[in-house]
Design a protein around this motif. Structure first.
Motif, PDB file in Angstrom:
ATOM      1  N   ARG A  54       5.543   5.945  -1.999  1.00  0.00           N
ATOM      2  CA  ARG A  54       5.644   5.733  -0.563  1.00  0.00           C
ATOM      3  C   ARG A  54       7.040   5.211  -0.252  1.00  0.00           C
ATOM      4  NH1 ARG A  54       0.775   3.455  -2.362  1.00  0.00           N
ATOM      5  NH2 ARG A  54      -1.103   4.559  -1.650  1.00  0.00           N
ATOM      6  N   LYS A  95       0.240  -0.840  -0.753  1.00  0.00           N
ATOM      7  CA  LYS A  95      -0.773  -0.541   0.262  1.00  0.00           C
ATOM      8  C   LYS A  95      -2.170  -0.898  -0.216  1.00  0.00           C
ATOM      9  CE  LYS A  95      -2.457   3.191   3.230  1.00  0.00           C
ATOM     10  NZ  LYS A  95      -2.304   4.615   3.616  1.00  0.00           N
ATOM     11  N   ARG A 139       5.202  13.056  -1.225  1.00  0.00           N
ATOM     12  CA  ARG A 139       4.080  12.564  -2.036  1.00  0.00           C
ATOM     13  C   ARG A 139       3.043  13.663  -2.224  1.00  0.00           C
ATOM     14  NH1 ARG A 139       2.050   7.568  -3.605  1.00  0.00           N
ATOM     15  NH2 ARG A 139      -0.166   7.156  -3.301  1.00  0.00           N
ATOM     16  N   HIS A 140       2.837  14.481  -1.195  1.00  0.00           N
ATOM     17  CA  HIS A 140       1.936  15.632  -1.303  1.00  0.00           C
ATOM     18  C   HIS A 140       2.480  16.629  -2.327  1.00  0.00           C
ATOM     19  CE1 HIS A 140      -0.501  14.955   2.533  1.00  0.00           C
ATOM     20  NE2 HIS A 140       0.386  13.972   2.521  1.00  0.00           N
ATOM     21  N   SER A 188       9.353  14.241   7.014  1.00  0.00           N
ATOM     22  CA  SER A 188       8.468  13.127   6.675  1.00  0.00           C
ATOM     23  C   SER A 188       8.606  12.849   5.188  1.00  0.00           C
ATOM     24  CB  SER A 188       7.012  13.461   7.025  1.00  0.00           C
ATOM     25  OG  SER A 188       6.136  12.471   6.499  1.00  0.00           O
ATOM     26  N   TYR A 189       9.047  11.649   4.851  1.00  0.00           N
ATOM     27  CA  TYR A 189       9.186  11.283   3.437  1.00  0.00           C
ATOM     28  C   TYR A 189       7.836  11.307   2.740  1.00  0.00           C
ATOM     29  CZ  TYR A 189      10.965   8.787  -0.666  1.00  0.00           C
ATOM     30  OH  TYR A 189      11.323   8.436  -1.944  1.00  0.00           O
ATOM     31  N   HIS A 190       6.782  10.999   3.471  1.00  0.00           N
ATOM     32  CA  HIS A 190       5.452  10.925   2.867  1.00  0.00           C
ATOM     33  C   HIS A 190       4.969  12.288   2.393  1.00  0.00           C
ATOM     34  CE1 HIS A 190       2.075   8.311   2.045  1.00  0.00           C
ATOM     35  NE2 HIS A 190       1.247   9.252   2.442  1.00  0.00           N
ATOM     36  N   ARG A 191       5.468  13.372   2.982  1.00  0.00           N
ATOM     37  CA  ARG A 191       5.043  14.697   2.547  1.00  0.00           C
ATOM     38  C   ARG A 191       5.542  15.013   1.133  1.00  0.00           C
ATOM     39  NH1 ARG A 191       5.897  19.294   6.993  1.00  0.00           N
ATOM     40  NH2 ARG A 191       4.910  20.458   5.283  1.00  0.00           N
ATOM     41  N   ARG A 209      14.678   5.954   6.406  1.00  0.00           N
ATOM     42  CA  ARG A 209      14.075   7.023   7.200  1.00  0.00           C
ATOM     43  C   ARG A 209      15.063   7.572   8.225  1.00  0.00           C
ATOM     44  NH1 ARG A 209       9.946   4.368   8.846  1.00  0.00           N
ATOM     45  NH2 ARG A 209       8.481   5.040   7.236  1.00  0.00           N
ATOM     46  N   TYR A 242      -4.274  14.963  -0.688  1.00  0.00           N
ATOM     47  CA  TYR A 242      -2.871  15.127  -1.055  1.00  0.00           C
ATOM     48  C   TYR A 242      -2.622  16.334  -1.950  1.00  0.00           C
ATOM     49  CZ  TYR A 242      -1.688  10.491   0.774  1.00  0.00           C
ATOM     50  OH  TYR A 242      -1.474   9.410   1.592  1.00  0.00           O
ATOM     51  N   LYS A 286      13.112   0.342   4.784  1.00  0.00           N
ATOM     52  CA  LYS A 286      12.510   1.666   4.908  1.00  0.00           C
ATOM     53  C   LYS A 286      12.865   2.346   6.220  1.00  0.00           C
ATOM     54  CE  LYS A 286       8.013   0.099   6.690  1.00  0.00           C
ATOM     55  NZ  LYS A 286       6.534   0.135   6.459  1.00  0.00           N
ATOM     56  N   GLY A 293      10.789  10.557  -4.384  1.00  0.00           N
ATOM     57  CA  GLY A 293       9.663  11.027  -3.586  1.00  0.00           C
ATOM     58  C   GLY A 293       9.074  12.317  -4.111  1.00  0.00           C
TER      59      GLY A 293
END
Length: 332
Positions: free
Chosen positions: A162, A188, A257-258, A252-255, A235, A288, A231, A156
């Protein structure tokens, strides 16, 4: 397990959706593969279930009776519990009625009026983890001794995958020599791509592959009883490890990515960044990538210095055609 999940989903649909359940199943089976990403299946299903549940509370038994006023009432009711997701719900409902009209199941116009039922999109600033939080995440994962979580965090942070893409990785998708992953469908954006990784991920990969149990599948990650890691399970394990007193308030795992995008963007051109992370527009990429204030200040100073240097060397331009020819004929 898949049979159980299908049965459980069917039971939940019948409980929440009631008589609309067959219509919901037909719509999901027809539209999801053609218009939406497979990863959005559960989100769309839950959004429509909330809409059908509202219709049942209002004793509306047919979608033919749904008017723009009903849609407005539903959105007002939804604002009480799901303020952030109202826009996505409207899009799913609009697609549902379009599907009905195309298939001859509805005679009236689509009751969703975009001008009145959609809200202006609010663009949020990028949300990468600060250095202190990122260091805390690394230390907690390292202390846990869990090779799965160590590898997931490294992926990540360095590749910006993602969480669904991370769990869908297969062993043939990993190229240790070229240090890249092959992100295969479904994704996605429904586009395949190659995602590079760096040394932290490489070391974590080597450590996990040496310990990975023998399983009857080729997914990179394994879960309980050596089944593919899902997933929601990943999580849950990360939240248990990283959240709590003296840790992060929420994770948040998605952060991550940021973080990955913000780290490489100043050194990579926009097109390369978009190809690496699977974005189709610079507008999405801008949500992002965060450029540090000192980087902006230095870029501004360099640009102003460049302008001043060019201004000093600039000669006066002629103001008329006569002046231009005079300048050309004047001996130098």
């Amino acid at each position: 397990m898949q049979h159980f999940y299908d049965w459980r989903r069917r039971q939940t649909d019948e409980k929440k959706v009631g008589a609309f359940a067959p219509l919901l199943r037909d719509f999901m089976a027809d539209c999801i593969p053609r218009f939406l990403a497979h990863s959005s299946y559960n989100d769309v299903r839950c959004n429509l279930a909330a809409f059908f549940s509202f219709l049942r509370r209002k004793r509306i038994k047919s979608l033919e009776s749904v008017t723009p006023r009903v849609i407005s009432s539903f959105l007002a009711d939804l604002q009480k519990t799901r303020k952030k997701s109202a826009g996505r719900v409207v899009g799913n409902i609009r697609l549902l009625f379009d599907w009905q009209i195309v298939n001859g199941k509805r005679k009236s116009l689509n009751p969703v009026i975009p001008k009145f039922h959609t809200r202006t999109t609010v663009t949020r600033l990028p949300r990468p983890y600060e250095s202190a939080d990122l260091q805390l995440i690394r230390s907690l994962v390292q202390e846990s001794g869990d090779p799965v979580l160590q590898l997931a965090i490294a992926i990540g942070e360095e590749s910006g995958l993602r969480i669904s893409e991370t769990c869908n990785l297969r062993i043939p998708d990993v190229d240790l020599e070229k240090q890249q992953f092959f992100i295969q469908l479904p994704t996605k954006t429904r586009v395949e791509r190659f995602a590079p990784f760096h040394n932290r991920t490489r070391d974590a990969l080597i450590g996990w592959l040496a310990k990975r149990p023998t399983a009857n599948h080729d997914f990179l990650f394994t879960g309980t009883n050596d089944i593919p890691l899902r997933k929601h399970t990943l999580r849950l394990r990360l939240n248990r490890l990283l959240c709590g007193p003296g840790k992060l308030k929420q994770f948040s795992y998605h952060r991550l990515r940021h973080n990955a995008a913000s780290r490489v963007y100043p050194s990579m051109d926009p097109l390369s960044v978009m190809k690496t992370f699977g974005w189709t527009s610079e507008r999405v990429m801008a949500g992002y990538t965060r450029i540090l204030p000192e980087s902006l200040r230095n870029s501004y100073a360099d640009a102003m210095d460049q302008v001043e240097r060019e201004g000093d060397d600039e000669t006066l331009q002629p103001t008329s055609i006569e002046a231009y020819f005079d300048a050309e004929t004047t001996p130098k």
